[in-house]
Design a protein around this motif. Structure first.
Motif, PDB file in Angstrom:
ATOM      1  N   ARG A  36       0.864  -1.186   0.000  1.00 22.27           N
ATOM      2  CA  ARG A  36       0.000   0.000   0.000  1.00 22.27           C
ATOM      3  C   ARG A  36       0.896   1.230   0.000  1.00 22.27           C
ATOM      4  O   ARG A  36       1.715   1.396   0.908  1.00 22.27           O
ATOM      5  CB  ARG A  36      -0.906  -0.003   1.219  1.00 22.27           C
ATOM      6  CG  ARG A  36      -1.869  -1.158   1.244  1.00 22.27           C
ATOM      7  CD  ARG A  36      -2.783  -1.068   2.467  1.00 22.27           C
ATOM      8  NE  ARG A  36      -3.517  -2.298   2.622  1.00 22.27           N
ATOM      9  CZ  ARG A  36      -3.254  -3.223   3.543  1.00 22.27           C
ATOM     10  NH1 ARG A  36      -2.303  -3.035   4.409  1.00 22.27           N
ATOM     11  NH2 ARG A  36      -3.965  -4.324   3.600  1.00 22.27           N
ATOM     12  N   ILE A  37       0.712   2.076  -0.973  1.00 18.72           N
ATOM     13  CA  ILE A  37       1.549   3.264  -1.135  1.00 18.72           C
ATOM     14  C   ILE A  37       0.635   4.481  -1.218  1.00 18.72           C
ATOM     15  O   ILE A  37      -0.230   4.553  -2.100  1.00 18.72           O
ATOM     16  CB  ILE A  37       2.417   3.149  -2.398  1.00 18.72           C
ATOM     17  CG1 ILE A  37       3.340   1.928  -2.289  1.00 18.72           C
ATOM     18  CG2 ILE A  37       3.190   4.425  -2.642  1.00 18.72           C
ATOM     19  CD1 ILE A  37       4.036   1.569  -3.586  1.00 18.72           C
ATOM     20  N   HIS A  38       0.831   5.439  -0.317  1.00 14.71           N
ATOM     21  CA  HIS A  38      -0.009   6.642  -0.266  1.00 14.71           C
ATOM     22  C   HIS A  38       0.869   7.893  -0.127  1.00 14.71           C
ATOM     23  O   HIS A  38       1.804   7.909   0.666  1.00 14.71           O
ATOM     24  CB  HIS A  38      -0.968   6.583   0.937  1.00 14.71           C
ATOM     25  CG  HIS A  38      -1.807   5.353   0.975  1.00 14.71           C
ATOM     26  ND1 HIS A  38      -2.933   5.198   0.200  1.00 14.71           N
ATOM     27  CD2 HIS A  38      -1.672   4.208   1.679  1.00 14.71           C
ATOM     28  CE1 HIS A  38      -3.463   4.018   0.436  1.00 14.71           C
ATOM     29  NE2 HIS A  38      -2.717   3.389   1.329  1.00 14.71           N
ATOM     30  N   HIS A  39       0.546   8.918  -0.877  1.00 15.92           N
ATOM     31  CA  HIS A  39       1.209  10.225  -0.773  1.00 15.92           C
ATOM     32  C   HIS A  39       2.718  10.116  -0.988  1.00 15.92           C
ATOM     33  O   HIS A  39       3.513  10.640  -0.199  1.00 15.92           O
ATOM     34  CB  HIS A  39       0.917  10.884   0.580  1.00 15.92           C
ATOM     35  CG  HIS A  39      -0.532  10.988   0.897  1.00 15.92           C
ATOM     36  ND1 HIS A  39      -1.356  11.901   0.286  1.00 15.92           N
ATOM     37  CD2 HIS A  39      -1.310  10.269   1.727  1.00 15.92           C
ATOM     38  CE1 HIS A  39      -2.589  11.755   0.742  1.00 15.92           C
ATOM     39  NE2 HIS A  39      -2.604  10.764   1.611  1.00 15.92           N
ATOM     40  N   CYS A  40       3.110   9.486  -2.081  1.00 13.60           N
ATOM     41  CA  CYS A  40       4.530   9.348  -2.416  1.00 13.60           C
ATOM     42  C   CYS A  40       4.849  10.158  -3.664  1.00 13.60           C
ATOM     43  O   CYS A  40       4.038  10.232  -4.587  1.00 13.60           O
ATOM     44  CB  CYS A  40       4.873   7.882  -2.654  1.00 13.60           C
ATOM     45  SG  CYS A  40       4.699   6.881  -1.176  1.00 13.60           S
ATOM     46  N   THR A  41       6.031  10.771  -3.683  1.00 13.50           N
ATOM     47  CA  THR A  41       6.458  11.544  -4.839  1.00 13.50           C
ATOM     48  C   THR A  41       7.906  11.242  -5.176  1.00 13.50           C
ATOM     49  O   THR A  41       8.735  10.996  -4.295  1.00 13.50           O
ATOM     50  CB  THR A  41       6.317  13.065  -4.587  1.00 13.50           C
ATOM     51  OG1 THR A  41       7.079  13.430  -3.449  1.00 13.50           O
ATOM     52  CG2 THR A  41       4.872  13.464  -4.391  1.00 13.50           C
ATOM     53  N   ASN A  42       8.190  11.255  -6.477  1.00 13.47           N
ATOM     54  CA  ASN A  42       9.559  11.130  -6.989  1.00 13.47           C
ATOM     55  C   ASN A  42      10.331   9.976  -6.345  1.00 13.47           C
ATOM     56  O   ASN A  42      11.452  10.160  -5.882  1.00 13.47           O
ATOM     57  CB  ASN A  42      10.318  12.447  -6.792  1.00 13.47           C
ATOM     58  CG  ASN A  42       9.614  13.605  -7.457  1.00 13.47           C
ATOM     59  OD1 ASN A  42       9.094  13.476  -8.565  1.00 13.47           O
ATOM     60  ND2 ASN A  42       9.549  14.727  -6.766  1.00 13.47           N
ATOM     61  N   SER A  43       9.734   8.804  -6.331  1.00 18.30           N
ATOM     62  CA  SER A  43      10.362   7.661  -5.669  1.00 18.30           C
ATOM     63  C   SER A  43      10.335   6.427  -6.556  1.00 18.30           C
ATOM     64  O   SER A  43       9.514   6.319  -7.470  1.00 18.30           O
ATOM     65  CB  SER A  43       9.662   7.369  -4.344  1.00 18.30           C
ATOM     66  OG  SER A  43       9.845   8.455  -3.452  1.00 18.30           O
ATOM     67  N   LYS A  44      11.242   5.487  -6.259  1.00 16.28           N
ATOM     68  CA  LYS A  44      11.357   4.243  -7.015  1.00 16.28           C
ATOM     69  C   LYS A  44      11.125   3.061  -6.076  1.00 16.28           C
ATOM     70  O   LYS A  44      11.631   3.046  -4.953  1.00 16.28           O
ATOM     71  CB  LYS A  44      12.735   4.132  -7.647  1.00 16.28           C
ATOM     72  CG  LYS A  44      13.011   5.216  -8.657  1.00 16.28           C
ATOM     73  CD  LYS A  44      14.402   5.101  -9.220  1.00 16.28           C
ATOM     74  CE  LYS A  44      14.660   6.252 -10.176  1.00 16.28           C
ATOM     75  NZ  LYS A  44      16.025   6.213 -10.707  1.00 16.28           N
ATOM     76  N   PHE A  45      10.385   2.087  -6.574  1.00 16.40           N
ATOM     77  CA  PHE A  45      10.111   0.868  -5.825  1.00 16.40           C
ATOM     78  C   PHE A  45      10.594  -0.327  -6.634  1.00 16.40           C
ATOM     79  O   PHE A  45      10.137  -0.539  -7.762  1.00 16.40           O
ATOM     80  CB  PHE A  45       8.607   0.724  -5.560  1.00 16.40           C
ATOM     81  CG  PHE A  45       8.077   1.703  -4.554  1.00 16.40           C
ATOM     82  CD1 PHE A  45       7.936   1.339  -3.224  1.00 16.40           C
ATOM     83  CD2 PHE A  45       7.715   2.982  -4.932  1.00 16.40           C
ATOM     84  CE1 PHE A  45       7.446   2.242  -2.293  1.00 16.40           C
ATOM     85  CE2 PHE A  45       7.225   3.897  -4.013  1.00 16.40           C
ATOM     86  CZ  PHE A  45       7.091   3.517  -2.689  1.00 16.40           C
ATOM     87  N   TYR A  46      11.520  -1.095  -6.078  1.00 12.62           N
ATOM     88  CA  TYR A  46      11.968  -2.350  -6.653  1.00 12.62           C
ATOM     89  C   TYR A  46      11.330  -3.433  -5.789  1.00 12.62           C
ATOM     90  O   TYR A  46      11.805  -3.710  -4.685  1.00 12.62           O
ATOM     91  CB  TYR A  46      13.493  -2.446  -6.625  1.00 12.62           C
ATOM     92  CG  TYR A  46      14.154  -1.394  -7.491  1.00 12.62           C
ATOM     93  CD1 TYR A  46      14.473  -1.674  -8.815  1.00 12.62           C
ATOM     94  CD2 TYR A  46      14.443  -0.131  -6.992  1.00 12.62           C
ATOM     95  CE1 TYR A  46      15.069  -0.711  -9.625  1.00 12.62           C
ATOM     96  CE2 TYR A  46      15.038   0.839  -7.788  1.00 12.62           C
ATOM     97  CZ  TYR A  46      15.349   0.537  -9.100  1.00 12.62           C
ATOM     98  OH  TYR A  46      15.931   1.488  -9.893  1.00 12.62           O
ATOM     99  N   ILE A  47      10.214  -4.007  -6.285  1.00 10.82           N
ATOM    100  CA  ILE A  47       9.419  -4.866  -5.408  1.00 10.82           C
ATOM    101  C   ILE A  47       9.052  -6.189  -6.075  1.00 10.82           C
ATOM    102  O   ILE A  47       9.016  -6.307  -7.295  1.00 10.82           O
ATOM    103  CB  ILE A  47       8.135  -4.162  -4.936  1.00 10.82           C
ATOM    104  CG1 ILE A  47       7.245  -3.769  -6.110  1.00 10.82           C
ATOM    105  CG2 ILE A  47       8.466  -2.948  -4.084  1.00 10.82           C
ATOM    106  CD1 ILE A  47       5.877  -3.236  -5.710  1.00 10.82           C
TER     107      ILE A  47
END
Length: 178
Positions: A134-145
């Motif tokens: 669950r991802i909320h209110h994120c900016t300019n980010s990278k997720f390696y999942i």
């Protein structure tokens, strides 16, 4: 390597200010040599002082490298809160991971048994394996999942995704335990 921090630059499960042993202060008081050239703090905290048996809190940190070795989390929940310019490496399996108010950080974890819940992440990178995301209110980010279900992404901008790409010696065993 990326996963293992430089020697004398690690934090193990910071919990309470009263439990902190500041290695830089200890070293400086022993040598009467105050060198302010290095902005990275070195702190070590005993895991036995976790908030409760099921959660390890790492909060209110800046410019630190935080490393939790295999066997140090052992399936407990972890909460990362109010971190700025930090690198957090957790080479162990985690129950659940909550993150909030993270800025300019790199977060690297082993398998998470249940969910990753992220609130207010900015300019950061996250590497994690989990069942739910669950991802909320994120900016300019990278997720390696690697996630077993569709991630929930709300109120976020310029968020990028790619496959989990971390390797460490005990990863296979941690994945089985999660």
């Amino acid at each position: 390597s990326l996963f293992f921090p430089k020697k004398n630059k690690s934090v193990v499960a910071p919990v309470a200010a009263s439990d902190v042993i500041d290695e830089d202060e200890k070293h400086n008081s022993n040598n009467n040599n105050n060198n302010d050239d290095d902005d990275v703090t070195s702190t070590t905290i005993a895991l036995s002082h976790a908030v409760d048996a099921d959660e390890i809190m790492i909060e209110n940190r800046q410019l630190e490298t935080i490393y939790l070795a295999n066997g140090s989390v052992n399936g407990s929940d972890v909460c990362l809160s109010n971190l700025i310019n930090c690198t957090v490496s957790i080479c162990d399996h985690i129950g659940a991971l909550r993150m909030n108010h993270i800025k300019h950080c790199t977060i690297i974890t082993g398998p998470i048994s249940s969910s990753l819940h992220v609130e207010h992440l900015q300019n950061s990178t996250v590497n994690a394996i989990m069942r739910q995301c669950r991802i909320h209110h994120c900016t300019n980010s990278k997720f390696y999942i690697h996630v077993n279900s569709e991630p929930v992404i709300e109120h976020s901008d310029n968020v990028q995704f790619a496959p989990y790409n971390v390797r460490y010696k005990e990863l296979s065993n941690d994945w089985k335990q999660s």
